[in-house]
Design a protein around this motif. Sequence first.
Motif, PDB file in Angstrom:
ATOM      1  N   UNK A   1      73.362  11.085  47.309  1.00  0.00           N
ATOM      2  CA  UNK A   1      72.895  10.271  48.413  1.00  0.00           C
ATOM      3  C   UNK A   1      72.073  11.114  49.532  1.00  0.00           C
ATOM      4  N   UNK A   2      72.121  10.317  50.585  1.00  0.00           N
ATOM      5  CA  UNK A   2      71.711  10.965  51.959  1.00  0.00           C
ATOM      6  C   UNK A   2      72.867  11.201  52.804  1.00  0.00           C
ATOM      7  N   UNK A   3      72.548  12.272  53.571  1.00  0.00           N
ATOM      8  CA  UNK A   3      73.330  12.407  54.751  1.00  0.00           C
ATOM      9  C   UNK A   3      73.459  11.457  55.852  1.00  0.00           C
ATOM     10  N   UNK A   4      74.638  11.436  56.393  1.00  0.00           N
ATOM     11  CA  UNK A   4      74.790  10.236  57.402  1.00  0.00           C
ATOM     12  C   UNK A   4      73.643  10.490  58.371  1.00  0.00           C
ATOM     13  N   UNK A   5      73.351  11.793  58.878  1.00  0.00           N
ATOM     14  CA  UNK A   5      72.484  12.278  59.784  1.00  0.00           C
ATOM     15  C   UNK A   5      70.964  11.662  59.540  1.00  0.00           C
ATOM     16  N   UNK A   6      70.639  11.496  58.108  1.00  0.00           N
ATOM     17  CA  UNK A   6      69.309  10.909  57.897  1.00  0.00           C
ATOM     18  C   UNK A   6      69.224   9.217  58.161  1.00  0.00           C
ATOM     19  N   UNK A   7      70.438   8.735  57.592  1.00  0.00           N
ATOM     20  CA  UNK A   7      70.674   7.321  58.032  1.00  0.00           C
ATOM     21  C   UNK A   7      70.583   7.102  59.297  1.00  0.00           C
ATOM     22  N   UNK A   8      71.293   7.697  60.299  1.00  0.00           N
ATOM     23  CA  UNK A   8      71.141   7.464  61.683  1.00  0.00           C
ATOM     24  C   UNK A   8      70.024   7.878  62.121  1.00  0.00           C
ATOM     25  N   UNK A   9      68.971   8.593  61.785  1.00  0.00           N
ATOM     26  CA  UNK A   9      67.607   8.797  62.257  1.00  0.00           C
ATOM     27  C   UNK A   9      66.748   7.832  61.559  1.00  0.00           C
ATOM     28  N   UNK A  10      67.044   6.903  60.669  1.00  0.00           N
ATOM     29  CA  UNK A  10      66.163   6.245  60.119  1.00  0.00           C
ATOM     30  C   UNK A  10      65.947   4.931  61.030  1.00  0.00           C
ATOM     31  N   UNK A  11      64.653   4.636  60.780  1.00  0.00           N
ATOM     32  CA  UNK A  11      64.315   3.261  61.712  1.00  0.00           C
ATOM     33  C   UNK A  11      64.793   2.165  60.678  1.00  0.00           C
ATOM     34  N   UNK A  12      64.630   2.160  59.502  1.00  0.00           N
ATOM     35  CA  UNK A  12      65.541   1.057  58.488  1.00  0.00           C
ATOM     36  C   UNK A  12      66.056   1.939  57.410  1.00  0.00           C
ATOM     37  N   UNK A  13      67.136   1.151  56.817  1.00  0.00           N
ATOM     38  CA  UNK A  13      67.685   1.597  55.800  1.00  0.00           C
ATOM     39  C   UNK A  13      67.569   0.513  54.705  1.00  0.00           C
ATOM     40  N   UNK A  14      67.012   0.722  53.452  1.00  0.00           N
ATOM     41  CA  UNK A  14      67.021  -0.075  52.561  1.00  0.00           C
ATOM     42  C   UNK A  14      67.705   0.062  51.286  1.00  0.00           C
ATOM     43  N   UNK A  15      68.206  -0.693  50.760  1.00  0.00           N
ATOM     44  CA  UNK A  15      69.008  -0.993  49.574  1.00  0.00           C
ATOM     45  C   UNK A  15      67.908  -1.382  48.318  1.00  0.00           C
ATOM     46  N   UNK A  16      67.736  -0.367  47.491  1.00  0.00           N
ATOM     47  CA  UNK A  16      66.903  -0.943  46.210  1.00  0.00           C
ATOM     48  C   UNK A  16      67.407  -1.928  45.329  1.00  0.00           C
ATOM     49  N   UNK A  17      69.168  -1.807  45.480  1.00  0.00           N
ATOM     50  CA  UNK A  17      69.723  -2.746  44.425  1.00  0.00           C
ATOM     51  C   UNK A  17      71.314  -2.776  44.927  1.00  0.00           C
ATOM     52  N   UNK A  18      71.973  -3.740  44.511  1.00  0.00           N
ATOM     53  CA  UNK A  18      73.414  -3.409  44.757  1.00  0.00           C
ATOM     54  C   UNK A  18      74.077  -2.458  43.846  1.00  0.00           C
ATOM     55  N   UNK A  19      73.290  -2.228  42.676  1.00  0.00           N
ATOM     56  CA  UNK A  19      74.005  -1.156  42.040  1.00  0.00           C
ATOM     57  C   UNK A  19      73.558   0.118  42.315  1.00  0.00           C
ATOM     58  N   UNK A  20      74.391   1.245  41.895  1.00  0.00           N
ATOM     59  CA  UNK A  20      74.389   2.452  41.976  1.00  0.00           C
ATOM     60  C   UNK A  20      73.656   2.886  40.856  1.00  0.00           C
ATOM     61  N   UNK A  21      72.211   3.407  41.108  1.00  0.00           N
ATOM     62  CA  UNK A  21      71.457   3.825  39.989  1.00  0.00           C
ATOM     63  C   UNK A  21      71.213   5.428  39.981  1.00  0.00           C
ATOM     64  N   UNK A  22      70.915   5.935  38.822  1.00  0.00           N
ATOM     65  CA  UNK A  22      70.299   7.331  38.615  1.00  0.00           C
ATOM     66  C   UNK A  22      69.224   7.692  39.440  1.00  0.00           C
ATOM     67  N   UNK A  23      68.967   8.906  39.967  1.00  0.00           N
ATOM     68  CA  UNK A  23      68.086   9.039  40.766  1.00  0.00           C
ATOM     69  C   UNK A  23      66.370   8.708  40.456  1.00  0.00           C
ATOM     70  N   UNK A  24      66.470   9.044  38.996  1.00  0.00           N
ATOM     71  CA  UNK A  24      64.950   8.854  38.356  1.00  0.00           C
ATOM     72  C   UNK A  24      64.845   7.153  38.206  1.00  0.00           C
ATOM     73  N   UNK A  25      65.572   6.591  38.033  1.00  0.00           N
ATOM     74  CA  UNK A  25      65.618   4.853  38.043  1.00  0.00           C
ATOM     75  C   UNK A  25      65.151   4.412  39.692  1.00  0.00           C
ATOM     76  N   UNK A  26      66.045   5.001  40.514  1.00  0.00           N
ATOM     77  CA  UNK A  26      65.727   4.624  41.692  1.00  0.00           C
ATOM     78  C   UNK A  26      64.379   5.033  42.356  1.00  0.00           C
ATOM     79  N   UNK A  27      63.862   6.062  41.838  1.00  0.00           N
ATOM     80  CA  UNK A  27      62.477   6.441  42.055  1.00  0.00           C
ATOM     81  C   UNK A  27      61.273   5.428  41.529  1.00  0.00           C
ATOM     82  N   UNK A  28      61.717   4.949  40.275  1.00  0.00           N
ATOM     83  CA  UNK A  28      60.875   4.160  39.586  1.00  0.00           C
ATOM     84  C   UNK A  28      60.826   2.686  40.271  1.00  0.00           C
ATOM     85  N   UNK A  29      62.139   2.345  40.548  1.00  0.00           N
ATOM     86  CA  UNK A  29      62.223   1.041  41.138  1.00  0.00           C
ATOM     87  C   UNK A  29      61.487   0.984  42.668  1.00  0.00           C
ATOM     88  N   UNK A  30      61.591   2.301  43.494  1.00  0.00           N
ATOM     89  CA  UNK A  30      61.070   2.236  44.530  1.00  0.00           C
ATOM     90  C   UNK A  30      59.426   2.392  44.571  1.00  0.00           C
TER      91      UNK A  30
END
Length: 160
Positions: free
Chosen positions: A112-141
């Motif tokens: 996942x992302x470091x807290x420093x990235x989350x804090x710097x972000x203007x928006x934080x999106x969840x692509x799903x309430x499921x935790x998914x493999x990185x490849x799946x998250x990429x395709x979903x996004x």
Amino acid sequence: MKICILLPGKIKPKALAAAQDEYIRRLKTFGVEVAEYKDEKVSSHSPEQTKQAEADRIFKLLKQGDFLVACDERGKTIQTLEMAELLKAGRQGNHPMAGKRRMVVVVGGALGLAESVRQKADAVWSLSSLVMAGGIARVVLLEGLYRAFTVVENHPYHNE
């Protein structure tokens, strides 16, 4: 407004590469750039050190005036029409995109992302309430962004 998607390393499993490539090809028609940053091996450091090393690479790719979106399971679940509204705002220079030159959407590595990235972000999106493999998250996004662009363009891809 330009849009850049930052993805960690190469897609895994490789079987998802064709889907990823298809959506990258489609998104290029909307001027979307996709870049990969080097991800860390999970076993080489502590989890926090691993995430921070990736965060440092992400921060080096950011520019002044970027609107940063972090994709994180703890973020706000983003819906297609909300994403389309944000894309429209970017095109028109409206709030919350006023004064921003580029939207950068970043996906974290295996941990996942470091807290420093989350804090710097203007928006934080969840692509799903499921935790998914990185490849799946990429395709979903990528598919989600493509669908949002087709909503903005009144293309029939998105049927409501």
